[in-house]
Design an enzyme around this catalytic site. Structure first.
Site: not given
Ligand code: BJW
Length: 243
Positions: A66, A100, A118, A188
């Site tokens: 981080y 996010q 997030h 994504s």
């Molecule tokens: C371009 C480009 C250009 C490239 N122009 N585009 C339901 C179903 C299944 C699972 C779950 C569910 N509900 C919850 C879950 C569990 C889990 C989850 O989702 N798991 C899945 C992976 C299966 N979710 C959680 O745990 C969440 N919490 C929760 O649900 O809590 C419940 C609870 C309730 C009460 C008490 C306790 C708990 C929390 C999720 C937290 C995610 N955290 C992160 C890290 C943040 C900190 C950090 O930055 O270090 O967030 S993980 C990471 O993924 C980060 C991002 O914000 C997040 C999303 O990623 P993002 O932004 O989509 O990025 P990428 O890299 O995946 O994609 C980039 C995209 O850009 C790609 O598509 C490229 O093609 C595109 N791109 N260049 C436009 N120029």
């Protein structure tokens, strides 16, 4: 490239919601979450570091990851995609941005109504009690400890398995259900509950436009998928609609 139907819809829209992900900051030089990491971090999966379990197993590793990302995020500038979204907010009477991303590039570009799902990479809090900390030792190494409770310090972001900020998702879901148009940009669409926001809109028959160079799990369901970089497509949209 920008269909006339989108131009008309956006020009007349009273309420627009935008969900952004890491792709929006990619053209500023912030690596996306699911990009392969480089250099020192090449052997680690970001998704495996962003968990409480990873931090408990190796606080120094996660703290230093981080610290590295915070330093990088502190050096980058908004790109034309961030700027275009700030401009869109000026033109649409009721506009909300749900991000996010943990960087501050939307703020730097001038967006106002931002909800962070997030957290914020520039914030630091303690692991046990979530006490917010203003000043801490920036040197690499073991994380410093909380002056109030003695637990390790960590970044003020939302890890897997942790709850999003109170009310953030409910606000977004309510907002998109009554929007005229929703954008899902640079995400994504893999991480929930954020990924459910455009789905909520589609279920309420609200049109959703996706902007992404690649397909995602929601591509086949959205009203329009614009294939390309947000830093190129968003300025074009602004130009066509309000230029
Ligand atoms: C371009 C480009 C250009 C490239 N122009 N585009 C339901 C179903 C299944 C699972 C779950 C569910 N509900 C919850 C879950 C569990 C889990 C989850 O989702 N798991 C899945 C992976 C299966 N979710 C959680 O745990 C969440 N919490 C929760 O649900 O809590 C419940 C609870 C309730 C009460 C008490 C306790 C708990 C929390 C999720 C937290 C995610 N955290 C992160 C890290 C943040 C900190 C950090 O930055 O270090 O967030 S993980 C990471 O993924 C980060 C991002 O914000 C997040 C999303 O990623 P993002 O932004 O989509 O990025 P990428 O890299 O995946 O994609 C980039 C995209 O850009 C790609 O598509 C490229 O093609 C595109 N791109 N260049 C436009 N120029």
């Amino acid at each position: 490239m920008i269909p006339q139907s989108l131009i008309n819809l956006l020009r007349d829209a009273k309420r627009v919601a935008v969900l952004t992900g890491a792709g929006v900051s990619a053209e500023s030089g912030v690596p996306t979450f699911r990009d392969a990491q480089t250099g020192l971090w090449a052997k680690y999966e970001p998704t495996e570091l962003a968990t409480p379990e990873a931090f408990k197993a190796d606080p120094e590793l996660v703290w230093n990851w981080y610290a590295w990302r915070r330093e990088l995020a502190g050096k980058v500038q908004p790109n034309p995609g961030h700027v275009a979204l700030a401009q869109m907010e000026q033109h649409v009477p009721d506009f909300a941005l749900f991000t996010q991303n943990v960087d501050d590039l939307h703020d730097q570009a001038g967006s106002q109504n931002i909800t962070r799902f997030h957290g914020n990479i520039f914030g630091v809090k303690c692991f046990d009690q979530h006490h917010m900390i203003d000043n801490w030792d920036q040197l690499p190494g073991t994380p410093p400890t909380c002056p109030q409770c003695g637990s390790w310090l960590r970044s003020d972001v939302v890890w897997f398995g942790e709850a999003l900020p109170d009310g953030a998702i409910e606000t977004a879901a309510d907002y998109v259900r009554s929007a005229d148009l929703v954008f899902s940009i640079g995400t994504s669409s893999l991480v929930y509950p954020a990924a459910a926001v455009p789905i909520e809109a589609l279920n309420a028959s609200v049109p959703v436009v996706e902007i992404n160079p690649n397909e995602t799990p929601i591509t086949e369901h959205v009203s329009l998928a614009l294939r390309g970089k947000s830093g190129e497509i968003l300025p074009l949209i602004i130009e066509k609609v309000w230029g």
